[in-house]
Design a protein around this motif. Structure first.
Motif, PDB file in Angstrom:
ATOM      1  N   MET A 239      19.499   8.995  60.401  1.00  0.00           N
ATOM      2  CA  MET A 239      19.373   9.987  59.340  1.00  0.00           C
ATOM      3  C   MET A 239      17.945  10.502  59.288  1.00  0.00           C
ATOM      4  N   GLU A 254      17.041   8.877  53.724  1.00  0.00           N
ATOM      5  CA  GLU A 254      18.457   8.543  53.614  1.00  0.00           C
ATOM      6  C   GLU A 254      19.241   9.835  53.442  1.00  0.00           C
ATOM      7  N   ALA A 256      23.551  11.477  53.486  1.00  0.00           N
ATOM      8  CA  ALA A 256      24.994  11.339  53.667  1.00  0.00           C
ATOM      9  C   ALA A 256      25.624  12.710  53.492  1.00  0.00           C
ATOM     10  N   LYS A 275      17.672  11.283  50.077  1.00  0.00           N
ATOM     11  CA  LYS A 275      16.541  10.652  49.394  1.00  0.00           C
ATOM     12  C   LYS A 275      15.333  10.804  50.303  1.00  0.00           C
ATOM     13  N   ASP A 281      15.360  12.518  44.884  1.00  0.00           N
ATOM     14  CA  ASP A 281      16.776  12.596  45.233  1.00  0.00           C
ATOM     15  C   ASP A 281      17.247  14.038  45.103  1.00  0.00           C
TER      16      ASP A 281
END
Length: 348
Positions: A239, A254, A256, A275, A281
């Motif tokens: 990632m 991070e 997704a 993140k 975030d």
């Protein structure tokens, strides 16, 4: 970029904007890529030229997302000798000032696709649709720092790579603003907006990566993002990416992505959570406005033909109350007729 293992460092110099001396690997590739999306007109496009001097040709692609959904597109493998310029098949990139100002031009035919999904069968698509004389001139301005470079050993020497398992020796990206003129047949318009460019060099085999999701997006001059999730042969994923805010990059640590799919197995929407290194975030929603499916075929050393599918979607993004535009590029190796990406859910 992500923290490197001990003994390795990242190198990037202004001269890397220009072609390098090719290494011996037959699959050596040096490519430059640009995308640009106009938020007012909701049009855009992307452009790529990749020299493969040891194979005697370049890969060129031009893709324009036009008002109402049609796509103007071409690809080709024009012959080249050497690696002295990014100039082949009517597509040319000129470095005016490294990292700050580049010019892109194209003059040639573009296939006008009222139904871009037809490109799943390129031969039939080119036989059934008109090719129009076209011309593109765009100036690109760097609006961010540079991100990336070449990973080298402590003494500055290059890494040892297996050409059959390599996608690039070096890679860098930069968010950009762009302005220019586009003509497709009798239809002409001005374009002004934001996008992202990249450059890479080194051995490249399109089949070396099981899958990836690459989502560059811009919400204006001061807020942009690139989300990257790359599958590895061991089943894990890497990632990465970055968020541009107030002129600085904040590394994504991070990420997704969850996607929706249509009856063809192409992405129609996505939801991403990221993140950053600073602890910020972000939640991003994407809606694909127009998509063209592309493919690459290659016969490996074992004599087996492998099929890579790359779906290129012009995407409207929403984040923190802002609306922006960019691309959702999904690469998947196709096995038993199914894309390899773990987020793929076949139609019911």
């Amino acid at each position: 970029m992500a923290r490197l293992p001990e003994g390795l460092s990242l190198r990037l110099a202004p001269e890397d904007e220009y072609p390098h001396s090719p290494e011996a690997a037959g699959t050596y590739n040096e490519s430059m890529y640009f995308n640009l999306f106009d938020p007012e007109q909701q049009v855009g496009g992307w452009f790529r030229i990749g020299n493969r001097p040891n194979e005697g040709y370049a890969e060129i692609s031009v893709c324009l997302y036009l008002p109402g959904g049609p796509v103007a597109f071409t690809f080709g493998r024009p012959k080249i000798s050497g690696n002295s310029a990014m100039d082949a098949g009517g597509l040319k990139v000129e470095v005016v000032e490294p990292f700050r100002h580049l010019k892109l031009g194209y003059r040639g035919k573009l296939l006008l696709l009222s139904n871009p999904f037809e490109m799943a069968d390129p031969r039939a698509a080119f036989a059934a649709n008109p090719q129009l004389d076209s011309e593109i001139q765009i100036d690109f301005e760097g609006i961010s720092p540079m991100w990336g470079g070449e990973t080298v050993k402590a003494d500055g020497s290059p890494l040892d790579l297996d050409p059959e398992k390599s996608f690039a020796r070096a890679h860098y990206e930069q968010h950009v603003a762009g302005r220019g003129q586009i003509r497709v047949g009798d239809f002409a318009f001005q374009i002004a907006g934001f996008g992202l460019r990249d450059k890479s060099w080194g051995p490249r085999t399109w089949q070396s990566i099981p899958w990836y999701r690459w989502c560059p997006m811009n919400f204006g001059r001061d807020f942009a993002m690139m989300i990257s999730i790359v599958g590895r042969p061991d089943g894990a994923a890497r990632m990465g990416g970055m968020v541009l805010k107030d002129g600085r990059y904040d590394e994504i640590v991070e990420a997704a992505i969850d996607s929706d799919w249509d009856d063809h197995g192409y992405q129609t929407a996505l939801r991403a959570e990221v993140k950053t290194e600073s602890g910020a975030d972000y939640r991003v929603e994407g809606r694909i406005l127009s998509l063209i499916p592309l493919r690459n075929r290659r016969t490996g050393p074992d004599g087996v033909e492998r099929l890579t599918r790359i779906t290129e979607g012009m995407t409207e993004y929403r984040c923190d109350g802002l609306v922006g535009y960019g691309l959702s590029e999904y690469l998947d190796q196709i096995e038993d007729g199914r894309p390899m990406g773990p987020d793929f859910r076949p139609p019911a």
